[in-house]
Design a protein around this motif. Sequence first.
Motif, PDB file in Angstrom:
ATOM      1  N   ILE A  22       0.814  -1.220   0.000  1.00  0.00           N
ATOM      2  CA  ILE A  22       0.000   0.000   0.000  1.00  0.00           C
ATOM      3  C   ILE A  22       0.849   1.271   0.000  1.00  0.00           C
ATOM      4  O   ILE A  22       0.409   2.331  -0.440  1.00  0.00           O
ATOM      5  CB  ILE A  22      -0.992  -0.009   1.181  1.00  0.00           C
ATOM      6  N   PHE A  23       2.093   1.159   0.462  1.00  0.00           N
ATOM      7  CA  PHE A  23       2.973   2.327   0.550  1.00  0.00           C
ATOM      8  C   PHE A  23       3.764   2.589  -0.729  1.00  0.00           C
ATOM      9  O   PHE A  23       4.255   3.702  -0.933  1.00  0.00           O
ATOM     10  CB  PHE A  23       3.982   2.151   1.693  1.00  0.00           C
ATOM     11  N   ALA A  24       3.902   1.593  -1.597  1.00  0.00           N
ATOM     12  CA  ALA A  24       4.800   1.676  -2.759  1.00  0.00           C
ATOM     13  C   ALA A  24       4.505   2.865  -3.673  1.00  0.00           C
ATOM     14  O   ALA A  24       5.430   3.536  -4.131  1.00  0.00           O
ATOM     15  CB  ALA A  24       4.760   0.380  -3.550  1.00  0.00           C
ATOM     16  N   LYS A  34      10.565  11.104   3.490  1.00  0.00           N
ATOM     17  CA  LYS A  34       9.116  11.326   3.464  1.00  0.00           C
ATOM     18  C   LYS A  34       8.391  10.288   4.335  1.00  0.00           C
ATOM     19  O   LYS A  34       7.554  10.640   5.164  1.00  0.00           O
ATOM     20  CB  LYS A  34       8.640  11.253   2.008  1.00  0.00           C
ATOM     21  N   PHE A  35       8.716   9.012   4.156  1.00  0.00           N
ATOM     22  CA  PHE A  35       8.064   7.993   4.972  1.00  0.00           C
ATOM     23  C   PHE A  35       8.597   8.010   6.394  1.00  0.00           C
ATOM     24  O   PHE A  35       7.841   7.807   7.347  1.00  0.00           O
ATOM     25  CB  PHE A  35       8.228   6.579   4.391  1.00  0.00           C
ATOM     26  N   ALA A  36       9.868   8.256   6.575  1.00  0.00           N
ATOM     27  CA  ALA A  36      10.467   8.228   7.905  1.00  0.00           C
ATOM     28  C   ALA A  36       9.780   9.212   8.843  1.00  0.00           C
ATOM     29  O   ALA A  36       9.477   8.880   9.996  1.00  0.00           O
ATOM     30  CB  ALA A  36      11.963   8.528   7.814  1.00  0.00           C
ATOM     31  N   ILE A  37       9.512  10.392   8.348  1.00  0.00           N
ATOM     32  CA  ILE A  37       8.875  11.398   9.196  1.00  0.00           C
ATOM     33  C   ILE A  37       7.415  11.047   9.484  1.00  0.00           C
ATOM     34  O   ILE A  37       6.922  11.226  10.597  1.00  0.00           O
ATOM     35  CB  ILE A  37       9.042  12.819   8.596  1.00  0.00           C
ATOM     36  N   VAL A  38       6.704  10.527   8.474  1.00  0.00           N
ATOM     37  CA  VAL A  38       5.309  10.109   8.680  1.00  0.00           C
ATOM     38  C   VAL A  38       5.259   8.941   9.666  1.00  0.00           C
ATOM     39  O   VAL A  38       4.408   8.903  10.565  1.00  0.00           O
ATOM     40  CB  VAL A  38       4.644   9.734   7.333  1.00  0.00           C
ATOM     41  N   HIS A  39       6.168   8.002   9.540  1.00  0.00           N
ATOM     42  CA  HIS A  39       6.237   6.849  10.441  1.00  0.00           C
ATOM     43  C   HIS A  39       6.534   7.297  11.871  1.00  0.00           C
ATOM     44  O   HIS A  39       5.933   6.795  12.830  1.00  0.00           O
ATOM     45  CB  HIS A  39       7.297   5.863   9.949  1.00  0.00           C
ATOM     46  N   VAL A  41       5.833  10.145  13.320  1.00  0.00           N
ATOM     47  CA  VAL A  41       4.720  10.862  13.936  1.00  0.00           C
ATOM     48  C   VAL A  41       3.472   9.994  14.072  1.00  0.00           C
ATOM     49  O   VAL A  41       2.834   9.977  15.128  1.00  0.00           O
ATOM     50  CB  VAL A  41       4.391  12.149  13.134  1.00  0.00           C
ATOM     51  N   PHE A  42       3.113   9.254  13.041  1.00  0.00           N
ATOM     52  CA  PHE A  42       1.852   8.518  13.036  1.00  0.00           C
ATOM     53  C   PHE A  42       1.989   7.010  13.229  1.00  0.00           C
ATOM     54  O   PHE A  42       1.039   6.356  13.658  1.00  0.00           O
ATOM     55  CB  PHE A  42       1.094   8.775  11.726  1.00  0.00           C
ATOM     56  N   GLY A  43       3.123   6.460  12.848  1.00  0.00           N
ATOM     57  CA  GLY A  43       3.308   5.012  12.907  1.00  0.00           C
ATOM     58  C   GLY A  43       2.850   4.355  11.621  1.00  0.00           C
ATOM     59  O   GLY A  43       1.820   4.724  11.050  1.00  0.00           O
ATOM     60  N   ALA A  44       3.604   3.382  11.167  1.00  0.00           N
ATOM     61  CA  ALA A  44       3.323   2.715   9.890  1.00  0.00           C
ATOM     62  C   ALA A  44       1.976   2.003   9.921  1.00  0.00           C
ATOM     63  O   ALA A  44       1.228   2.041   8.936  1.00  0.00           O
ATOM     64  CB  ALA A  44       4.441   1.728   9.556  1.00  0.00           C
ATOM     65  N   SER A  45       1.646   1.371  11.020  1.00  0.00           N
ATOM     66  CA  SER A  45       0.386   0.642  11.136  1.00  0.00           C
ATOM     67  C   SER A  45      -0.815   1.585  10.997  1.00  0.00           C
ATOM     68  O   SER A  45      -1.778   1.280  10.281  1.00  0.00           O
ATOM     69  CB  SER A  45       0.325  -0.094  12.480  1.00  0.00           C
ATOM     70  N   ASN A  46      -0.758   2.733  11.670  1.00  0.00           N
ATOM     71  CA  ASN A  46      -1.863   3.703  11.573  1.00  0.00           C
ATOM     72  C   ASN A  46      -1.993   4.273  10.168  1.00  0.00           C
ATOM     73  O   ASN A  46      -3.101   4.435   9.657  1.00  0.00           O
ATOM     74  CB  ASN A  46      -1.660   4.845  12.579  1.00  0.00           C
ATOM     75  N   VAL A  47      -0.875   4.566   9.536  1.00  0.00           N
ATOM     76  CA  VAL A  47      -0.903   5.102   8.171  1.00  0.00           C
ATOM     77  C   VAL A  47      -1.484   4.052   7.226  1.00  0.00           C
ATOM     78  O   VAL A  47      -2.315   4.366   6.381  1.00  0.00           O
ATOM     79  CB  VAL A  47       0.510   5.543   7.721  1.00  0.00           C
ATOM     80  N   SER A  48      -1.086   2.808   7.402  1.00  0.00           N
ATOM     81  CA  SER A  48      -1.605   1.730   6.575  1.00  0.00           C
ATOM     82  C   SER A  48      -3.118   1.607   6.729  1.00  0.00           C
ATOM     83  O   SER A  48      -3.850   1.491   5.742  1.00  0.00           O
ATOM     84  CB  SER A  48      -0.927   0.411   6.952  1.00  0.00           C
ATOM     85  N   ALA A  62      -4.280  12.227   0.787  1.00  0.00           N
ATOM     86  CA  ALA A  62      -4.118  11.883   2.200  1.00  0.00           C
ATOM     87  C   ALA A  62      -2.633  11.781   2.566  1.00  0.00           C
ATOM     88  O   ALA A  62      -2.217  12.265   3.627  1.00  0.00           O
ATOM     89  CB  ALA A  62      -4.825  10.564   2.501  1.00  0.00           C
ATOM     90  N   VAL A  63      -1.840  11.185   1.695  1.00  0.00           N
ATOM     91  CA  VAL A  63      -0.397  11.063   1.955  1.00  0.00           C
ATOM     92  C   VAL A  63       0.246  12.449   1.999  1.00  0.00           C
ATOM     93  O   VAL A  63       1.051  12.733   2.897  1.00  0.00           O
ATOM     94  CB  VAL A  63       0.290  10.151   0.916  1.00  0.00           C
ATOM     95  N   ARG A  64      -0.137  13.321   1.059  1.00  0.00           N
ATOM     96  CA  ARG A  64       0.400  14.695   1.080  1.00  0.00           C
ATOM     97  C   ARG A  64       0.031  15.393   2.392  1.00  0.00           C
ATOM     98  O   ARG A  64       0.857  16.086   2.998  1.00  0.00           O
ATOM     99  CB  ARG A  64      -0.119  15.500  -0.106  1.00  0.00           C
ATOM    100  N   SER A  65      -1.185  15.207   2.847  1.00  0.00           N
ATOM    101  CA  SER A  65      -1.623  15.806   4.121  1.00  0.00           C
ATOM    102  C   SER A  65      -0.860  15.235   5.302  1.00  0.00           C
ATOM    103  O   SER A  65      -0.459  15.971   6.213  1.00  0.00           O
ATOM    104  CB  SER A  65      -3.126  15.587   4.325  1.00  0.00           C
TER     105      SER A  65
END
Length: 163
Positions: A22-24, A34-39, A41-48, A62-65
């Motif tokens: 789903i992240f690819a 980009k992913f490191a900062i989102v992970h 703050v939010f965690g990979a599981s929550n983003v998924s 949503a990813v941009r937000s």
Amino acid sequence: MAGSSPCASCKLLRRRCAKDCIFALYFPPDDPHKFAIVHKVFGASNVSKMLKELSMHQRADAVRSLVYEANARMKDPIYGCVGVISYLQDQVSQLQMQLAVAQAEILWIQMQQAESSMANRQFIHAEDKSFVLHSSQTIVPQLMSFGSSSNVVREPLKRDRER
């Protein structure tokens, strides 16, 4: 899997990137921050979970937000985006106030110009005669010789003629 290398998410999480990852699409391998900062703050599981709940056409926005919010949270951990929005609203208010002051000054200048022009041309009307009050305070009678319904004679002032 996007190409031959795993996406930024799978690379950071040290896992194999599946074809249906789903992240690819949203976290390419050439932008791991980009992913490191989102992970962080939010965690990979929550983003998924968030991305799975959205339709395909909403996920990119949503990813941009999420990236924007994560960056804002890193800069200001307490207020995040709300701090940025508040700051921008304050700037808009200040600029609106400056604009109102500038408009008031323009109006004041226009009124001053209108008053000075009116003070230079004061007219007193009497039946078929018109009197022009000059700045020297002498009254000069003027007979009307034109056929309009107006009783005002417009005569240039002495200083207007000198220009």
